[in-house]
Design a protein around this motif. Structure first.
Motif, PDB file in Angstrom:
ATOM      1  N   THR A 120     -28.447 -36.720  -2.814  1.00 20.00           N
ATOM      2  CA  THR A 120     -28.355 -35.504  -1.996  1.00 20.00           C
ATOM      3  C   THR A 120     -27.848 -35.793  -0.588  1.00 20.00           C
ATOM      4  O   THR A 120     -27.652 -34.867   0.200  1.00 20.00           O
ATOM      5  CB  THR A 120     -29.725 -34.808  -1.903  1.00 20.00           C
ATOM      6  N   SER A 121     -27.628 -37.063  -0.276  1.00 16.92           N
ATOM      7  CA  SER A 121     -27.115 -37.427   1.047  1.00 16.92           C
ATOM      8  C   SER A 121     -25.602 -37.612   1.055  1.00 16.92           C
ATOM      9  O   SER A 121     -25.015 -37.831   2.117  1.00 16.92           O
ATOM     10  CB  SER A 121     -27.779 -38.724   1.531  1.00 16.92           C
ATOM     11  N   THR A 122     -24.971 -37.519  -0.106  1.00 14.38           N
ATOM     12  CA  THR A 122     -23.531 -37.742  -0.168  1.00 14.38           C
ATOM     13  C   THR A 122     -22.782 -36.553   0.441  1.00 14.38           C
ATOM     14  O   THR A 122     -23.244 -35.403   0.358  1.00 14.38           O
ATOM     15  CB  THR A 122     -23.063 -37.927  -1.621  1.00 14.38           C
ATOM     16  N   PRO A 123     -21.626 -36.799   1.045  1.00  8.67           N
ATOM     17  CA  PRO A 123     -20.836 -35.699   1.617  1.00  8.67           C
ATOM     18  C   PRO A 123     -20.488 -34.627   0.586  1.00  8.67           C
ATOM     19  O   PRO A 123     -20.509 -33.433   0.895  1.00  8.67           O
ATOM     20  CB  PRO A 123     -19.576 -36.408   2.127  1.00  8.67           C
ATOM     21  N   LEU A 124     -20.163 -35.050  -0.643  1.00  6.82           N
ATOM     22  CA  LEU A 124     -19.802 -34.083  -1.676  1.00  6.82           C
ATOM     23  C   LEU A 124     -20.967 -33.151  -1.984  1.00  6.82           C
ATOM     24  O   LEU A 124     -20.790 -31.935  -2.112  1.00  6.82           O
ATOM     25  CB  LEU A 124     -19.364 -34.815  -2.950  1.00  6.82           C
ATOM     26  N   TYR A 125     -22.165 -33.728  -2.097  1.00 11.24           N
ATOM     27  CA  TYR A 125     -23.341 -32.895  -2.363  1.00 11.24           C
ATOM     28  C   TYR A 125     -23.565 -31.916  -1.215  1.00 11.24           C
ATOM     29  O   TYR A 125     -23.886 -30.742  -1.436  1.00 11.24           O
ATOM     30  CB  TYR A 125     -24.585 -33.765  -2.553  1.00 11.24           C
ATOM     31  N   GLN A 126     -23.406 -32.390   0.015  1.00  5.33           N
ATOM     32  CA  GLN A 126     -23.616 -31.527   1.175  1.00  5.33           C
ATOM     33  C   GLN A 126     -22.634 -30.357   1.173  1.00  5.33           C
ATOM     34  O   GLN A 126     -23.001 -29.217   1.489  1.00  5.33           O
ATOM     35  CB  GLN A 126     -23.467 -32.340   2.467  1.00  5.33           C
ATOM     36  N   LEU A 127     -21.377 -30.624   0.805  1.00  7.92           N
ATOM     37  CA  LEU A 127     -20.378 -29.553   0.739  1.00  7.92           C
ATOM     38  C   LEU A 127     -20.722 -28.546  -0.358  1.00  7.92           C
ATOM     39  O   LEU A 127     -20.586 -27.330  -0.181  1.00  7.92           O
ATOM     40  CB  LEU A 127     -18.990 -30.152   0.493  1.00  7.92           C
ATOM     41  N   GLU A 128     -21.177 -29.079  -1.508  1.00  7.83           N
ATOM     42  CA  GLU A 128     -21.573 -28.188  -2.600  1.00  7.83           C
ATOM     43  C   GLU A 128     -22.769 -27.336  -2.195  1.00  7.83           C
ATOM     44  O   GLU A 128     -22.867 -26.155  -2.553  1.00  7.83           O
ATOM     45  CB  GLU A 128     -21.898 -29.012  -3.847  1.00  7.83           C
TER      46      GLU A 128
END
Length: 225
Positions: free
Chosen positions: A211-219
């Motif tokens: 949940t700390s990845t940039p992709l997850y944050q964008l989603e």
């Protein structure tokens, strides 16, 4: 570059060869003393393979005790149960690397039992078996925890910021009394509960990484619109 260790398993299928051998041996974590278990198993192929691999790689300045090899076989059987539960819990175990018997750089010849590596997460995983009373169990846990804390601190000091280094100690019990040919059901239940705790611990940390990845944050941003 390579990592100096007994084994580096980058995928589950790489560790499966050792685990299959354990299964073929019908391996059990036995109540008998380690020195007696050495007598029973020192001529087996897996015992010889692990011992020779350790000596070939010169992982320690100290003489290897045969009893240590038996504990490796025990902990491999526990690790297999942990990884299976992680897989069933939906964790992408193909992204987990396991480093077995890792001599810590600048660690004064200390070795970790296992390093579990996932993305920017390193779990210093130590195992200890107690075969006596509860007081000895507490002492064993305290000693292993102190060692584990030391390993974590050394690694944390050496690695770049952004890598999360945590530690965990699991104390396990013998599950089979070979002399009397009986399974120790209470100990088996205890080990299963401890494995479940470890699985929840690892799952929690992996979820934090995901949940700390940039992709997850964008989603996530898309989901709140």
């Amino acid at each position: 570059m390579s990592i100096k260790c007994l084994y580096l398993f980058k995928e589950l299928n790489e560790i499966s060869l050792l685990l299959n051998t354990l299964d073929q041996m019908n391996w059990k974590i036995e109540k008998e003393y380690l020195k007696d278990r050495v007598i029973s198993y020192h001529k087996t192929d897996l015992f010889t393979k692990l011992k020779n691999e350790f000596l070939l790689k010169k992982l320690s300045i100290w003489p290897l005790k045969d009893e240590e090899v038996i504990t490796w076989m025990d902990t491999l059987s526990l690790i297999s149960r942990v990884m299976l539960k992680l897989f069933r819990a939906g964790i992408q175990t193909n992204k987990i690397s396991l480093i077995m018997e890792y001599p810590i750089v600048f660690g004064n010849h200390m070795r970790t039992d296992y390093l579990l590596v996932y993305d920017r997460l390193i779990v210093v995983l130590e195992f200890g078996m107690f075969n006596q009373d509860e007081k000895r169990s507490e002492e064993r846990y305290t000693k292993k925890l102190q060692e584990s804390n030391s390993y974590r601190q050394i690694l944390d000091n050496l690695l770049k910021p952004g890598v999360d280094v945590v530690n965990y100690v699991m104390i396990y019990r013998p599950e089979y009394y070979k002399t009397k040919n009986i399974y120790l059901s209470e100990n088996i239940e205890y080990n299963n509960l401890e494995i479940e705790k470890l699985v929840k611990f690892i799952t929690h940390l992996i979820n934090i990484q995901d949940t700390s990845t940039p992709l997850y944050q964008l989603e996530y941003l898309e989901s709140i619109l």
